[in-house]
Write a protein that holds these residues in place. Structure first.
Motif, mmCIF file in Angstrom:
data_model
loop_
_atom_site.group_PDB
_atom_site.id
_atom_site.type_symbol
_atom_site.label_atom_id
_atom_site.label_comp_id
_atom_site.label_asym_id
_atom_site.label_seq_id
_atom_site.Cartn_x
_atom_site.Cartn_y
_atom_site.Cartn_z
ATOM 1 N N TYR A 214 -16.980 121.361 -49.728
ATOM 2 C CA TYR A 214 -17.583 121.006 -48.444
ATOM 3 C C TYR A 214 -17.662 119.502 -48.273
ATOM 4 N N ARG A 215 -17.530 119.090 -47.022
ATOM 5 C CA ARG A 215 -17.840 117.728 -46.589
ATOM 6 C C ARG A 215 -18.809 117.871 -45.438
ATOM 7 N N LEU A 216 -19.985 117.326 -45.595
ATOM 8 C CA LEU A 216 -21.028 117.439 -44.579
ATOM 9 C C LEU A 216 -21.387 116.050 -44.083
ATOM 10 N N THR A 217 -21.446 115.883 -42.762
ATOM 11 C CA THR A 217 -21.880 114.641 -42.156
ATOM 12 C C THR A 217 -23.033 114.953 -41.211
ATOM 13 N N VAL A 218 -24.144 114.286 -41.441
ATOM 14 C CA VAL A 218 -25.318 114.425 -40.591
ATOM 15 C C VAL A 218 -25.547 113.063 -39.930
ATOM 16 N N HIS B 256 -23.639 111.385 -45.594
ATOM 17 C CA HIS B 256 -22.373 111.998 -46.004
ATOM 18 C C HIS B 256 -22.642 112.692 -47.335
ATOM 19 N N GLU C 145 -19.812 122.619 -36.226
ATOM 20 C CA GLU C 145 -20.578 121.474 -35.735
ATOM 21 C C GLU C 145 -21.709 121.983 -34.861
ATOM 22 N N ILE D 43 -24.568 117.700 -36.771
ATOM 23 C CA ILE D 43 -24.226 118.103 -38.139
ATOM 24 C C ILE D 43 -22.826 118.684 -38.090
ATOM 25 N N ARG D 44 -21.934 118.081 -38.878
ATOM 26 C CA ARG D 44 -20.537 118.523 -38.920
ATOM 27 C C ARG D 44 -20.190 118.880 -40.356
ATOM 28 N N GLY D 45 -19.733 120.101 -40.542
ATOM 29 C CA GLY D 45 -19.343 120.558 -41.865
ATOM 30 C C GLY D 45 -17.889 120.977 -41.897
ATOM 31 N N GLN E 187 -15.436 123.040 -44.463
ATOM 32 C CA GLN E 187 -15.376 123.882 -45.653
ATOM 33 C C GLN E 187 -13.916 124.180 -45.947
#
Length: 158
Positions: free
Chosen positions: A149-153, A134, A43, A29-31, A33
């Motif tokens: 925020y941009r979140l990638t799981v 995403h 991460e 999980i990468r965020g 902010q």
């Protein structure tokens, strides 16, 4: 018993057990902010349990805080909605729905915050290798932008 030797009922029973049992994931999980002229990247990498039921995708995982507390997380993914429930050192419920504002409750080190999420992107993909989500969103408090925020799981089936 190999699939080719099973009757239709036996195959369905086996498929039901597989759905019930779920699968394990290597999860990252990468965020990112951004707000107040700064950018912060976080991460985490962990293992997770993945289930797909009634058209929804569920991912259960744990993370450890800097203070050593364990936070249990449930990520629920629909085609146009995502919900993240956190429990442990405080309760958080973050809701995201594409094109809509959603009320959220976030437990911070300063205490609980009532927020609104504004979701700009939900992009989810699942294949035989794993999953990828995403999520782009903003949080508002009392009508004021707090951060974006941009979140990638990303998850790879084990």
């Amino acid at each position: 018993m190999p699939w080719s030797a099973m009757t239709g009922d036996a195959m369905e029973d086996c498929a039901k057990k597989e759905r019930k049992a779920g699968k394990k994931l290597h999860l990252t999980i990468r965020g990112v902010q951004t707000g107040f002229g700064e950018e912060e990247v976080t991460e985490i990498a962990t293992t997770a349990d993945y289930f797909h039921r009634a058209g929804k995708h569920y991912i259960f995982y744990e993370e450890r805080t800097e203070e050593g507390h364990i936070i249990k997380n449930r990520l629920t993914i629909d085609p146009d909605r995502v919900e993240l429930k956190k429990s442990g050192a405080g309760e958080s419920l973050l809701r995201f729905r594409f094109g809509h504002s959603q009320p959220c409750r976030y437990h911070s080190s300063a205490g609980p915050l009532e927020l609104m999420s504004d979701t700009k992107r939900i992009d989810f993909h699942r294949d035989k290798k794993g999953i990828r989500l995403h999520l782009d969103y903003s949080f508002y408090a009392a009508g004021m932008l707090m951060s974006e925020y941009r979140l990638t799981v990303s998850g790879r089936f084990i």
